[in-house]
Motif scaffolding. Structure first.
Motif, short mmCIF file in Angstrom:
data_model
loop_
_atom_site.label_atom_id
_atom_site.label_comp_id
_atom_site.label_asym_id
_atom_site.label_seq_id
_atom_site.Cartn_x
_atom_site.Cartn_y
_atom_site.Cartn_z
N ARG A 22 0.82 -1.21 0.00
CA ARG A 22 0.00 0.00 0.00
C ARG A 22 0.85 1.26 0.00
O ARG A 22 0.50 2.25 -0.66
CB ARG A 22 -0.94 0.01 1.22
N PRO A 23 2.00 1.31 0.75
CA PRO A 23 2.83 2.53 0.69
C PRO A 23 3.30 2.87 -0.73
O PRO A 23 3.33 4.04 -1.11
CB PRO A 23 4.01 2.19 1.61
N ASN A 24 3.64 1.85 -1.52
CA ASN A 24 4.06 2.11 -2.91
C ASN A 24 2.88 2.58 -3.75
O ASN A 24 3.04 3.44 -4.62
CB ASN A 24 4.68 0.86 -3.52
N PHE A 25 1.70 2.00 -3.50
CA PHE A 25 0.50 2.48 -4.18
C PHE A 25 0.25 3.95 -3.84
O PHE A 25 -0.08 4.76 -4.72
CB PHE A 25 -0.74 1.66 -3.78
N LEU A 26 0.43 4.29 -2.56
CA LEU A 26 0.22 5.67 -2.11
C LEU A 26 1.24 6.60 -2.76
O LEU A 26 0.89 7.71 -3.19
CB LEU A 26 0.32 5.75 -0.59
N LEU A 27 2.50 6.16 -2.84
CA LEU A 27 3.55 6.98 -3.47
C LEU A 27 3.19 7.27 -4.91
O LEU A 27 3.31 8.43 -5.37
CB LEU A 27 4.89 6.24 -3.39
N ASN A 28 2.75 6.27 -5.65
CA ASN A 28 2.36 6.47 -7.05
C ASN A 28 1.17 7.42 -7.15
O ASN A 28 1.09 8.25 -8.07
CB ASN A 28 2.02 5.14 -7.71
N THR A 29 0.25 7.31 -6.19
CA THR A 29 -0.91 8.21 -6.16
C THR A 29 -0.46 9.64 -5.90
O THR A 29 -0.96 10.58 -6.53
CB THR A 29 -1.90 7.77 -5.07
N TYR A 30 0.48 9.82 -4.96
CA TYR A 30 1.02 11.14 -4.68
C TYR A 30 1.64 11.76 -5.93
O TYR A 30 1.39 12.93 -6.25
CB TYR A 30 2.08 11.06 -3.58
N ARG B 27 4.90 -1.25 9.20
CA ARG B 27 5.41 -0.70 10.45
C ARG B 27 6.37 0.45 10.24
O ARG B 27 6.53 1.32 11.11
CB ARG B 27 6.11 -1.81 11.25
N GLU B 28 7.06 0.45 9.09
CA GLU B 28 8.05 1.49 8.83
C GLU B 28 7.42 2.82 8.45
O GLU B 28 8.11 3.85 8.38
CB GLU B 28 9.00 1.03 7.70
N ILE B 29 6.12 2.84 8.21
CA ILE B 29 5.44 4.05 7.77
C ILE B 29 4.87 4.81 8.96
O ILE B 29 4.21 4.24 9.82
CB ILE B 29 4.30 3.69 6.78
N LYS B 30 5.14 6.11 9.00
CA LYS B 30 4.57 6.97 10.03
C LYS B 30 3.33 7.67 9.49
O LYS B 30 3.39 8.36 8.47
CB LYS B 30 5.60 8.02 10.48
N ILE B 31 2.23 7.44 10.16
CA ILE B 31 0.97 8.04 9.72
C ILE B 31 1.08 9.56 9.75
O ILE B 31 0.47 10.26 8.93
CB ILE B 31 -0.20 7.56 10.62
#
Length: 310
Positions: A161-169, A219-223
Motif C-alpha cells: 500500500r505505501p508504494n501504491f500511495l507513493l504512485n498516487t502522490y 510498520r516502517e510508515i509513520k501516519i
C-alpha cells in the motif's frame, strides 16, 4: 526480448500467481482432509485475494460468517423438509437482505452458493453423509479456502500500500501542477473534479495503510508523515479552487515569477485578465502560499520515497 518479458510479466503477474497458488493449495488441503467435493475451497480462495491485506482479512471474516448463515438456513429448510424452488427463492432473498443489512455485499455470492449447494444435496448411497454433516463439510471447505487465501496474501509478497500511495502522490502532484499552469494561462480547461478524485484516492490509500497497520503491516510508515502530505494536498486544492473561482488573473509579482521559475525550471505563460490593484495583492498572496505548498509537497513526497527505499 523486452516485449516477451513484459508479456510474461502480464500473464504471470504476482497477484495472478498468488491466486493460483492459494486456489490449488486450498483444494489440495481439502482433499487431504477427506472433503469429497472441495470446489468451495477453491472458490473461497479466489474471492479472498484482494489488493489490501486488511480487506482480505475483513472480507474473509465476513464471508465466513455469511457462509455459516447460508448453511444454517439450508440445514433448517432440510430439517423441516422444505426443499421446493419457492423455498430456495425466499431463502436467497433472505440471505441477500441480511448481507446488505450488515454491509457484507462481497459475501452475498459465496453465501448464496453454499445455501444452494446444501439445498440441492440428496444422499444417494447409504455411505453418503446426511445433510448436517454435508453442511459441515461445505462450511469447512469454505473456511479452508478463506484461511489459505488470507495467509497467502499476508505472507507472500503482500500488497504494498505505501508504494501504491507513493504512485498516487506523484500522479496527483502532476495533475495539481498542470491545473496550476492552466490557471495562470486563464484556461477554462481546469477540471476540478479530477483534483477531487485525487484527494479521494489519497484518502482511500491512507485508510488502507491504517487498516493494514492493525495487522502489523507497514510498520516502517509513520501516519504523521502521510497526514502532513495529505494536508498539503488539501491546502493546494483549496487555494487552486479559490483562485479559479474568481475567473480573474492579474499580473504576477516578481517574487512569484521567481518562485515559478525555481519550481518549474522555466517561465510559465501568464495571461492577465484584470488590472485590479487590490485583487493583485490578494491574488499574489494566495499564489505565494500555493507555490510554497508545491515546494513542500515535492520535498515531502521525495522524503517519503526515500523512506520506502525506492
Amino acid at each position: 526480448m523486452s516485449k516477451f518479458k513484459n508479456f510474461l510479466k502480464h500473464i504471470f503477474g504476482l497477484r495472478t500467481l498468488k491466486t493460483a497458488v492459494a486456489t490449488t493449495l486450498s483444494i489440495y488441503i481439502a482433499e487431504l482432509l477427506g472433503m469429497n467435493n472441495p470446489i468451495l475451497a477453491g472458490i473461497s480462495a479466489v474471492v479472498s485475494m484482494t489488493s489490501s491485506v486488511f480487506d482480505s482479512y475483513k472480507v474473509s471474516v465476513n464471508r465466513m460468517i455469511s457462509t455459516i448463515m447460508g448453511a444454517a438456513l439450508a440445514v433448517l429448510f432440510q430439517y423441516f423438509g422444505i426443499k421446493s424452488m419457492i423455498a430456495m427463492f425466499f431463502g436467497i432473498i433472505f440471505i441477500i437482505n441480511v448481507c446488505n443489512f450488515f454491509n457484507w455485499k462481497k459475501s452475498i455470492s459465496l453465501s448464496c452458493i453454499v445455501f444452494v449447494v446444501i439445498m440441492l444435496y440428496k444422499p444417494r448411497l447409504a455411505t453418503d453423509p446426511n445433510y448436517i454433516m454435508y453442511s459441515f463439510f461445505r462450511v469447512t471447505d469454505t473456511a479452508i479456502g478463506l484461511v489459505i487465501g488470507f495467509l497467502i496474501n499476508y505472507f507472500i509478497a503482500p500488497p504494498s500500500r505505501p508504494n501504491f500511495l507513493l504512485n498516487t502522490y506523484k500522479k496527483s502532484l502532476e495533475e495539481f501542477e498542470n491545473s496550476f499552469q492552466l490557471l495562470l494561462a486563464s484556461s477554462p480547461n481546469i477540471k476540478v473534479e479530477n483534483l477531487i478524485d485525487d484527494i479521494n484516492e489519497i484518502n482511500t490509500e491512507l485508510k488502507s495503510i491504517k487498516n493494514d497497520k492493525k495487522l502489523f503491516m507497514n510498520r516502517e510508515i509513520k501516519i504523521s508523515d502521510i497526514s502532513t502530505i495529505n494536508y498539503d494536498f488539501y491546502s493546494a486544492f483549496g487555494l487552486i479552487t479559490q483562485i479559479a473561482d474568481t475567473e480573474n488573473i492579474p499580473n504576477v509579482s516578481q517574487e512569484n515569477l521567481e518562485l515559478i521559475q525555481k519550481y518549474f525550471g522555466n517561465s510559465l505563460v501568464v495571461i492577465p485578465t484584470c488590472k485590479d490593484e487590490e485583487y493583485y495583492m490578494a491574488f499574489n498572496y494566495y499564489l505565494t502560499e500555493l507555490l510554497e505548498t508545491f515546494f513542500k509537497l515535492r520535498t515531502n513526497i521525495s522524503n517519503f520515497e526515500k523512506n520506502l527505499g525506492n
